[in-house]
Design a protein around this motif. Structure first.
Motif, PDB file in Angstrom:
ATOM      1  N   ALA A 124     -20.272 -20.251 -50.488  1.00 13.44           N
ATOM      2  CA  ALA A 124     -21.801 -19.959 -50.905  1.00 13.44           C
ATOM      3  C   ALA A 124     -22.561 -21.337 -50.596  1.00 13.44           C
ATOM      4  CB  ALA A 124     -21.826 -19.770 -52.327  1.00 13.44           C
ATOM      5  N   ARG A 125     -21.832 -22.561 -50.761  1.00 18.39           N
ATOM      6  CA  ARG A 125     -22.405 -24.081 -50.555  1.00 18.39           C
ATOM      7  C   ARG A 125     -22.529 -24.165 -49.126  1.00 18.39           C
ATOM      8  NH1 ARG A 125     -18.486 -27.314 -54.488  1.00 18.39           N
ATOM      9  NH2 ARG A 125     -19.483 -26.959 -56.386  1.00 18.39           N
ATOM     10  N   VAL A 126     -21.834 -23.777 -48.113  1.00 20.06           N
ATOM     11  CA  VAL A 126     -21.792 -23.800 -46.894  1.00 20.06           C
ATOM     12  C   VAL A 126     -23.030 -22.963 -46.371  1.00 20.06           C
ATOM     13  CG1 VAL A 126     -20.946 -23.284 -44.560  1.00 20.06           C
ATOM     14  CG2 VAL A 126     -19.597 -24.575 -46.365  1.00 20.06           C
ATOM     15  N   ASP A 127     -23.176 -21.753 -46.794  1.00 19.79           N
ATOM     16  CA  ASP A 127     -24.293 -21.038 -46.503  1.00 19.79           C
ATOM     17  C   ASP A 127     -25.642 -21.399 -46.935  1.00 19.79           C
ATOM     18  OD1 ASP A 127     -22.347 -18.979 -45.197  1.00 19.79           O
ATOM     19  OD2 ASP A 127     -22.289 -17.714 -46.858  1.00 19.79           O
ATOM     20  N   ALA A 128     -25.471 -21.809 -48.150  1.00 21.93           N
ATOM     21  CA  ALA A 128     -26.775 -22.397 -48.650  1.00 21.93           C
ATOM     22  C   ALA A 128     -27.206 -23.547 -47.922  1.00 21.93           C
ATOM     23  CB  ALA A 128     -26.694 -22.624 -49.943  1.00 21.93           C
ATOM     24  N   LEU A 129     -26.277 -24.326 -47.282  1.00 18.28           N
ATOM     25  CA  LEU A 129     -26.792 -25.540 -46.677  1.00 18.28           C
ATOM     26  C   LEU A 129     -27.181 -25.004 -45.136  1.00 18.28           C
ATOM     27  CD1 LEU A 129     -26.899 -28.504 -45.930  1.00 18.28           C
ATOM     28  CD2 LEU A 129     -24.671 -28.713 -45.339  1.00 18.28           C
ATOM     29  N   GLN A 130     -26.536 -24.278 -44.602  1.00 15.92           N
ATOM     30  CA  GLN A 130     -26.982 -23.492 -43.269  1.00 15.92           C
ATOM     31  C   GLN A 130     -28.486 -23.023 -43.642  1.00 15.92           C
ATOM     32  OE1 GLN A 130     -25.331 -24.015 -40.363  1.00 15.92           O
ATOM     33  NE2 GLN A 130     -27.248 -23.366 -39.377  1.00 15.92           N
ATOM     34  N   GLU A 131     -28.761 -22.276 -44.649  1.00 20.21           N
ATOM     35  CA  GLU A 131     -29.983 -21.558 -44.597  1.00 20.21           C
ATOM     36  C   GLU A 131     -31.138 -22.803 -44.765  1.00 20.21           C
ATOM     37  OE1 GLU A 131     -30.060 -18.581 -48.033  1.00 20.21           O
ATOM     38  OE2 GLU A 131     -28.306 -17.815 -47.261  1.00 20.21           O
ATOM     39  N   ALA A 132     -30.732 -23.800 -45.731  1.00 19.17           N
ATOM     40  CA  ALA A 132     -31.518 -24.901 -45.883  1.00 19.17           C
ATOM     41  C   ALA A 132     -31.825 -25.473 -44.874  1.00 19.17           C
ATOM     42  CB  ALA A 132     -31.318 -25.607 -47.056  1.00 19.17           C
ATOM     43  N   LEU A 133     -30.827 -25.859 -43.868  1.00 21.09           N
ATOM     44  CA  LEU A 133     -31.072 -26.441 -42.701  1.00 21.09           C
ATOM     45  C   LEU A 133     -31.984 -25.594 -41.698  1.00 21.09           C
ATOM     46  CD1 LEU A 133     -27.254 -27.763 -41.646  1.00 21.09           C
ATOM     47  CD2 LEU A 133     -29.425 -29.244 -42.211  1.00 21.09           C
ATOM     48  N   GLN A 134     -31.827 -24.404 -41.747  1.00 24.87           N
ATOM     49  CA  GLN A 134     -32.650 -23.647 -41.014  1.00 24.87           C
ATOM     50  C   GLN A 134     -34.114 -23.714 -41.312  1.00 24.87           C
ATOM     51  OE1 GLN A 134     -31.741 -22.210 -37.938  1.00 24.87           O
ATOM     52  NE2 GLN A 134     -29.902 -23.320 -38.349  1.00 24.87           N
ATOM     53  N   SER A 135     -34.407 -23.864 -42.640  1.00 25.47           N
ATOM     54  CA  SER A 135     -35.746 -24.053 -43.138  1.00 25.47           C
ATOM     55  C   SER A 135     -36.559 -25.239 -42.539  1.00 25.47           C
ATOM     56  CB  SER A 135     -35.801 -24.084 -44.497  1.00 25.47           C
ATOM     57  OG  SER A 135     -35.359 -25.039 -45.105  1.00 25.47           O
ATOM     58  N   LEU A 136     -35.762 -26.268 -41.959  1.00 27.64           N
ATOM     59  CA  LEU A 136     -36.269 -27.720 -41.427  1.00 27.64           C
ATOM     60  C   LEU A 136     -36.897 -27.466 -40.341  1.00 27.64           C
ATOM     61  CD1 LEU A 136     -33.490 -29.897 -42.319  1.00 27.64           C
ATOM     62  CD2 LEU A 136     -35.409 -29.589 -43.798  1.00 27.64           C
ATOM     63  N   PRO A 137     -38.020 -28.165 -39.861  1.00 24.64           N
ATOM     64  CA  PRO A 137     -38.414 -28.215 -38.680  1.00 24.64           C
ATOM     65  C   PRO A 137     -37.372 -28.739 -37.722  1.00 24.64           C
ATOM     66  CG  PRO A 137     -40.155 -29.188 -40.082  1.00 24.64           C
ATOM     67  CD  PRO A 137     -38.656 -29.213 -40.802  1.00 24.64           C
ATOM     68  N   GLU A 138     -37.520 -28.409 -36.211  1.00 27.00           N
ATOM     69  CA  GLU A 138     -36.472 -28.551 -35.399  1.00 27.00           C
ATOM     70  C   GLU A 138     -35.993 -29.878 -35.160  1.00 27.00           C
ATOM     71  OE1 GLU A 138     -36.058 -28.020 -30.662  1.00 27.00           O
ATOM     72  OE2 GLU A 138     -37.423 -26.614 -31.728  1.00 27.00           O
ATOM     73  N   ARG A 139     -36.675 -30.822 -35.034  1.00 29.94           N
ATOM     74  CA  ARG A 139     -36.347 -32.189 -34.911  1.00 29.94           C
ATOM     75  C   ARG A 139     -35.811 -33.070 -36.174  1.00 29.94           C
ATOM     76  NH1 ARG A 139     -36.007 -34.291 -29.900  1.00 29.94           N
ATOM     77  NH2 ARG A 139     -37.051 -36.101 -30.294  1.00 29.94           N
ATOM     78  N   GLN A 140     -36.391 -32.389 -37.392  1.00 30.69           N
ATOM     79  CA  GLN A 140     -35.612 -32.914 -38.528  1.00 30.69           C
ATOM     80  C   GLN A 140     -34.352 -32.407 -38.766  1.00 30.69           C
ATOM     81  OE1 GLN A 140     -37.847 -32.188 -42.088  1.00 30.69           O
ATOM     82  NE2 GLN A 140     -39.768 -33.217 -41.503  1.00 30.69           N
ATOM     83  N   ARG A 141     -34.201 -31.091 -38.560  1.00 32.78           N
ATOM     84  CA  ARG A 141     -32.779 -30.535 -38.584  1.00 32.78           C
ATOM     85  C   ARG A 141     -32.026 -31.317 -37.466  1.00 32.78           C
ATOM     86  NH1 ARG A 141     -34.017 -25.300 -37.869  1.00 32.78           N
ATOM     87  NH2 ARG A 141     -33.888 -25.375 -35.528  1.00 32.78           N
ATOM     88  N   GLN A 142     -32.320 -31.441 -36.265  1.00 35.00           N
ATOM     89  CA  GLN A 142     -31.535 -32.277 -35.533  1.00 35.00           C
ATOM     90  C   GLN A 142     -31.115 -33.531 -35.952  1.00 35.00           C
ATOM     91  OE1 GLN A 142     -32.991 -32.516 -31.471  1.00 35.00           O
ATOM     92  NE2 GLN A 142     -31.307 -33.267 -30.742  1.00 35.00           N
ATOM     93  N   ALA A 143     -32.249 -34.222 -36.479  1.00 35.85           N
ATOM     94  CA  ALA A 143     -31.840 -35.551 -36.883  1.00 35.85           C
ATOM     95  C   ALA A 143     -30.817 -35.748 -37.991  1.00 35.85           C
ATOM     96  CB  ALA A 143     -33.119 -36.376 -37.260  1.00 35.85           C
ATOM     97  N   VAL A 144     -30.871 -34.733 -39.043  1.00 37.42           N
ATOM     98  CA  VAL A 144     -30.386 -34.516 -40.154  1.00 37.42           C
ATOM     99  C   VAL A 144     -28.619 -34.340 -39.935  1.00 37.42           C
ATOM    100  CG1 VAL A 144     -29.634 -33.193 -42.470  1.00 37.42           C
ATOM    101  CG2 VAL A 144     -32.134 -34.238 -41.934  1.00 37.42           C
ATOM    102  N   VAL A 145     -28.634 -33.315 -38.941  1.00 35.04           N
ATOM    103  CA  VAL A 145     -27.337 -32.903 -38.539  1.00 35.04           C
ATOM    104  C   VAL A 145     -26.282 -34.017 -37.849  1.00 35.04           C
ATOM    105  CG1 VAL A 145     -26.084 -31.067 -36.987  1.00 35.04           C
ATOM    106  CG2 VAL A 145     -27.886 -30.412 -38.424  1.00 35.04           C
ATOM    107  N   LEU A 146     -27.395 -34.652 -37.087  1.00 34.97           N
ATOM    108  CA  LEU A 146     -26.612 -35.691 -36.171  1.00 34.97           C
ATOM    109  C   LEU A 146     -26.188 -36.943 -37.164  1.00 34.97           C
ATOM    110  CD1 LEU A 146     -28.696 -35.809 -33.090  1.00 34.97           C
ATOM    111  CD2 LEU A 146     -26.372 -35.008 -33.194  1.00 34.97           C
ATOM    112  N   ARG A 147     -26.980 -37.231 -38.083  1.00 31.23           N
ATOM    113  CA  ARG A 147     -26.830 -38.313 -38.742  1.00 31.23           C
ATOM    114  C   ARG A 147     -25.495 -37.955 -39.948  1.00 31.23           C
ATOM    115  NH1 ARG A 147     -24.922 -42.004 -40.527  1.00 31.23           N
ATOM    116  NH2 ARG A 147     -25.790 -43.668 -41.746  1.00 31.23           N
TER     117      ARG A 147
END
Length: 194
Positions: A124-147
């Motif tokens: 549930a935590r992994v799914d919630a994080l993935q859903e939340a990541l998908q809500s971010l603008p593309e460039r923010q999501r990429q930067a957060v994932v990489l960092r």
């Protein structure tokens, strides 16, 4: 002469790529085994769909093998180049109008040391994080994932995203705030105490 696979464990990525370009097939296998999990995980986090991420990871590695004969050591790290290719392929898919399908199960093997309830909570935590990541603008999501997920440094992220270090810091800070806002109301549901 072919080198044994375990002899390549300490060989740097760039050297393995050059060895492959010179006909050493075991070098390609070693590099594929080393990089595939990271490439797939990065693509999945950017796209939110395992099937699409597998396609992107495969295409990115194929592109790496195609450029191997022309690889110029010292110009870029293999991982930096590969993360950039993955990000570009993901961006292309998103811009072409590909839409996410419902989140898929991660397919990770269950840990025998945890209970079913703990496994469900973690999922549930992994799914919630993935859903939340998908809500971010593309460039923010990429930067957060990489960092914060791939644990790369800001200078390497800046190189991958072709932006300044200050821009990376800004994107990750805004992305973290947005994730916090999205997940704030779900602390109890996800089993996090105040």
């Amino acid at each position: 002469m072919t080198m044994p696979l375990d002899a390549m464990n300490d060989v740097p990525d760039e050297a393995l790529l050059v060895l492959f370009a010179n006909g050493e097939r075991a070098a390609a296998r070693a590099l594929t085994l080393r990089l595939s999990p990271r490439v797939l995980a990065h693509a999945y986090r950017l796209l939110g769909n395992r099937t699409e991420a597998e396609d992107v990871a495969q295409e990115a590695l194929l592109r790496l093998w195609r450029v191997a004969p022309d690889w110029r050591q010292g110009e870029a790290k293999v991982t930096t180049w590969l993360y950039r290719v993955v990000a570009n392929l993901c961006t292309d898919r998103l811009r072409r109008g590909w839409r996410q399908r419902p989140l898929e199960a991660a397919g990770d093997p269950a840990d025998d040391r945890t209970s079913a309830a703990e496994d469900m909570q973690e999922r549930a935590r992994v799914d919630a994080l993935q859903e939340a990541l998908q809500s971010l603008p593309e460039r923010q999501r990429q930067a957060v994932v990489l960092r914060h997920i791939d644990e790369l440094g800001n200078p390497e992220i800046a190189e991958i995203m072709e932006i300044s270090v200050d821009a990376v810091e800004s994107l990750t800070a805004r992305g973290k705030r947005a994730l916090s806002d999205v997940l704030r109301g779900r602390k109890d549901e996800l089993g996090y105490a105040e």
